[in-house]
Scaffold this motif. Sequence first.
Motif, PDB file in Angstrom:
ATOM      1  N   ASP A  51      37.483  68.875  87.454  1.00 24.73           N
ATOM      2  CA  ASP A  51      38.093  69.738  88.486  1.00 24.73           C
ATOM      3  C   ASP A  51      37.842  69.157  89.878  1.00 24.73           C
ATOM      4  O   ASP A  51      38.696  69.185  90.757  1.00 24.73           O
ATOM      5  N   LEU A  52      36.647  68.619  90.028  1.00 20.88           N
ATOM      6  CA  LEU A  52      36.279  68.067  91.333  1.00 20.88           C
ATOM      7  C   LEU A  52      37.126  66.823  91.644  1.00 20.88           C
ATOM      8  O   LEU A  52      37.613  66.646  92.771  1.00 20.88           O
ATOM      9  N   ALA A  53      37.302  65.967  90.632  1.00 17.46           N
ATOM     10  CA  ALA A  53      38.125  64.768  90.816  1.00 17.46           C
ATOM     11  C   ALA A  53      39.576  65.174  91.112  1.00 17.46           C
ATOM     12  O   ALA A  53      40.247  64.547  91.950  1.00 17.46           O
ATOM     13  N   LYS A  54      40.030  66.227  90.462  1.00 20.68           N
ATOM     14  CA  LYS A  54      41.389  66.720  90.695  1.00 20.68           C
ATOM     15  C   LYS A  54      41.510  67.196  92.150  1.00 20.68           C
ATOM     16  O   LYS A  54      42.475  66.879  92.857  1.00 20.68           O
ATOM     17  N   PHE A  55      40.488  67.908  92.603  1.00 18.90           N
ATOM     18  CA  PHE A  55      40.466  68.363  93.995  1.00 18.90           C
ATOM     19  C   PHE A  55      40.528  67.153  94.936  1.00 18.90           C
ATOM     20  O   PHE A  55      41.280  67.139  95.916  1.00 18.90           O
ATOM     21  N   ALA A  56      39.729  66.117  94.611  1.00 24.26           N
ATOM     22  CA  ALA A  56      39.676  64.926  95.473  1.00 24.26           C
ATOM     23  C   ALA A  56      41.042  64.240  95.536  1.00 24.26           C
ATOM     24  O   ALA A  56      41.481  63.810  96.612  1.00 24.26           O
ATOM     25  N   LEU A  57      41.715  64.172  94.395  1.00 20.30           N
ATOM     26  CA  LEU A  57      43.048  63.548  94.372  1.00 20.30           C
ATOM     27  C   LEU A  57      44.047  64.380  95.172  1.00 20.30           C
ATOM     28  O   LEU A  57      44.776  63.852  96.021  1.00 20.30           O
ATOM     29  N   GLU A  58      44.060  65.673  94.912  1.00 19.16           N
ATOM     30  CA  GLU A  58      45.043  66.557  95.561  1.00 19.16           C
ATOM     31  C   GLU A  58      44.831  66.641  97.070  1.00 19.16           C
ATOM     32  O   GLU A  58      45.770  66.812  97.826  1.00 19.16           O
ATOM     33  N   ASN A  59      43.566  66.518  97.483  1.00 17.80           N
ATOM     34  CA  ASN A  59      43.267  66.652  98.913  1.00 17.80           C
ATOM     35  C   ASN A  59      43.084  65.311  99.613  1.00 17.80           C
ATOM     36  O   ASN A  59      42.601  65.253 100.741  1.00 17.80           O
ATOM     37  N   GLU A  60      43.432  64.248  98.908  1.00 18.92           N
ATOM     38  CA  GLU A  60      43.368  62.892  99.469  1.00 18.92           C
ATOM     39  C   GLU A  60      42.003  62.562 100.062  1.00 18.92           C
ATOM     40  O   GLU A  60      41.887  62.067 101.191  1.00 18.92           O
ATOM     41  N   ILE A  61      40.962  62.898  99.280  1.00 17.96           N
ATOM     42  CA  ILE A  61      39.595  62.534  99.686  1.00 17.96           C
ATOM     43  C   ILE A  61      39.489  61.006  99.614  1.00 17.96           C
ATOM     44  O   ILE A  61      39.801  60.401  98.588  1.00 17.96           O
ATOM     45  N   GLU A  62      39.026  60.399 100.714  1.00 17.20           N
ATOM     46  CA  GLU A  62      38.994  58.930 100.755  1.00 17.20           C
ATOM     47  C   GLU A  62      37.643  58.356 100.315  1.00 17.20           C
ATOM     48  O   GLU A  62      37.547  57.171  99.992  1.00 17.20           O
ATOM     49  N   LEU A  63      36.627  59.199 100.372  1.00 14.44           N
ATOM     50  CA  LEU A  63      35.285  58.734 100.000  1.00 14.44           C
ATOM     51  C   LEU A  63      34.469  59.917  99.497  1.00 14.44           C
ATOM     52  O   LEU A  63      34.457  60.978 100.142  1.00 14.44           O
ATOM     53  N   THR A  64      33.797  59.727  98.362  1.00 16.35           N
ATOM     54  CA  THR A  64      32.856  60.744  97.871  1.00 16.35           C
ATOM     55  C   THR A  64      31.465  60.123  97.864  1.00 16.35           C
ATOM     56  O   THR A  64      31.283  58.985  97.426  1.00 16.35           O
ATOM     57  N   ILE A  65      30.502  60.877  98.378  1.00 19.50           N
ATOM     58  CA  ILE A  65      29.113  60.396  98.440  1.00 19.50           C
ATOM     59  C   ILE A  65      28.274  61.329  97.570  1.00 19.50           C
ATOM     60  O   ILE A  65      28.315  62.549  97.753  1.00 19.50           O
ATOM     61  N   VAL A  66      27.518  60.751  96.632  1.00 22.67           N
ATOM     62  CA  VAL A  66      26.718  61.586  95.733  1.00 22.67           C
ATOM     63  C   VAL A  66      25.264  61.585  96.204  1.00 22.67           C
ATOM     64  O   VAL A  66      24.639  60.530  96.302  1.00 22.67           O
ATOM     65  N   GLY A  67      24.718  62.759  96.490  1.00 20.59           N
ATOM     66  CA  GLY A  67      23.334  62.866  96.969  1.00 20.59           C
ATOM     67  C   GLY A  67      22.300  62.818  95.854  1.00 20.59           C
ATOM     68  O   GLY A  67      21.509  61.886  95.781  1.00 20.59           O
ATOM     69  N   PRO A  68      22.284  63.791  94.942  1.00 15.62           N
ATOM     70  CA  PRO A  68      21.201  63.901  93.956  1.00 15.62           C
ATOM     71  C   PRO A  68      21.409  63.064  92.690  1.00 15.62           C
ATOM     72  O   PRO A  68      22.520  62.592  92.430  1.00 15.62           O
ATOM     73  N   GLU A  69      20.339  62.928  91.899  1.00 19.66           N
ATOM     74  CA  GLU A  69      20.385  62.082  90.703  1.00 19.66           C
ATOM     75  C   GLU A  69      21.142  62.714  89.537  1.00 19.66           C
ATOM     76  O   GLU A  69      21.787  61.999  88.766  1.00 19.66           O
ATOM     77  N   SER A  70      21.066  64.054  89.389  1.00 23.34           N
ATOM     78  CA  SER A  70      21.638  64.651  88.161  1.00 23.34           C
ATOM     79  C   SER A  70      23.114  64.332  87.967  1.00 23.34           C
ATOM     80  O   SER A  70      23.497  63.895  86.877  1.00 23.34           O
ATOM     81  N   PRO A  71      23.981  64.530  88.970  1.00 26.64           N
ATOM     82  CA  PRO A  71      25.388  64.193  88.724  1.00 26.64           C
ATOM     83  C   PRO A  71      25.592  62.713  88.442  1.00 26.64           C
ATOM     84  O   PRO A  71      26.520  62.348  87.702  1.00 26.64           O
ATOM     85  N   LEU A  72      24.726  61.862  88.977  1.00 23.49           N
ATOM     86  CA  LEU A  72      24.852  60.423  88.726  1.00 23.49           C
ATOM     87  C   LEU A  72      24.532  60.117  87.269  1.00 23.49           C
ATOM     88  O   LEU A  72      25.288  59.428  86.581  1.00 23.49           O
ATOM     89  N   VAL A  73      23.412  60.669  86.803  1.00 20.52           N
ATOM     90  CA  VAL A  73      23.009  60.457  85.412  1.00 20.52           C
ATOM     91  C   VAL A  73      24.053  61.079  84.480  1.00 20.52           C
ATOM     92  O   VAL A  73      24.351  60.553  83.405  1.00 20.52           O
TER      93      VAL A  73
END
Length: 424
Positions: A51-73
């Motif tokens: 859903d988040l990636a869909k939001f990023a595509l629809e809203n033309e997000i040019e850069l996403t920065i990930v802060g914490p480790e859990s979503p990365l893992v």
Amino acid sequence: MKILILGNGGREYSIARAIKNEKEDHTLFFQPGNGATHTLGTNLNLKDYNDLAKFALENEIELTIVGPESPLVDGVVDVFKAKNLVIFGPSAKAAQLEGSKVYMKNFLAKYEIPTARYIETDSIEEAFKFTNTLTAPIVVKADGLCGGKGVIIAQSHDEAKVAISEMLSGKSFGDAGLKVIVEEFLDGYELSMFAVCDGEDYILLPAAQDHKRLLDNDQGPNTGGMGAYAPTPLVNEELYQKVRDRVIRPTLDGMKKEGAPFEGVLFIGVMVVNGEPITLEFNVRFGDPECEILMPLMTSSVSDMFYKAATNRLGEIKVEFSSQYAVGVVMASENYPYSSSTPAEIILDAVKHKEIEENTHVSFAGVSEQDGKLYADGGRVLVCVGLGDSIKQARDRAYLRCGQVHFAGKKIRTDIAYQALLDN
Ligand code: AMP
Ligand code: GLY
């Protein structure tokens, strides 16, 4: 640029604050953000990565920065990259450097990166046998992510064996403890070093020191970090070079060989023993509160650094830092780190003194907002950051700012940066 930041801590707030302070006007979104990030952008509530990636595509997000480790893992970077989105952070495979201490220690051994002598095992007999070859204190670590609680520094062999038994039986950390690391205790001083990496190139940021124990003079239980400062005078050019040659370069080359090029922040927990940097551990994201003091020291564009790293073009830019020092003092809630506390209203005095106004700020973390009022509702609530031409000046300013922030039960350490000031 339109930028999405994942996380809800002071770390993410400080990244956003630095980006908002750039000349260019950026639009920021947070997933989920906290009770203060909405002053810098828009808080979202989209837990599913698709859903988040869909939001990023629809809203033309040019850069996403990930802060914490859990979503990365958990592989958020892989989900975004599969949709050709630009995202700063390591793949799930590369994030194993933090997600599994066994993976990390075996990687260090394979690529001959100096680390504490250890054994990794799921056998209690093997763990006990190795323990008997060490002198106390003895370090016992659970393999998986344990929210910063999975490391026991046992003061005796008996204590180490109890910790091993409880981990391997699943009693203390569930599945995260079904494999353990037992390792020798290293006696030295600890540093936090950060390399922003694009898989091939990297930028090494000024070295910082964190303060992990709850109480002054490094007493009390371990926490996520009660304060930090940078740059630390405990590192000279020779030590930086050793870290470059013996840790960062072999790690980037090794991760490429493993088929998991490392993009993102390589956070090296370094113990300096007799002038030699020994790698205690890797994390695959910025430290918190280290990020809160490094961001304000950057004079070149923070968003451009993350963008270039995420598009494998770090070699094209020069990252610049101010010649100042930064000290960050964490303000925690009453029952931290044991249990949650009743939300307490935060009163922020108006800052009237010009020197304090210009040289300090607050980075908000565990806060919520209701009816225009701010409440302390997390463990680490906020960080008061001071900047100065010396560590002492930055420290004094940070503490002056602390005096202007109030909430019931507020807890701070009063000795942040003491190791840098011992001789002054
Ligand atoms: P880690 O989660 O591996 O960073 O460990 C948490 C903290 O435990 C570190 O920041 C160190 O202060 C301490 N620690 C971990 N491993 C060792 C070691 N081998 N020797 C001494 N202290 C250690
Ligand atoms: N401050 C240490 C950490 O973020 O793990």
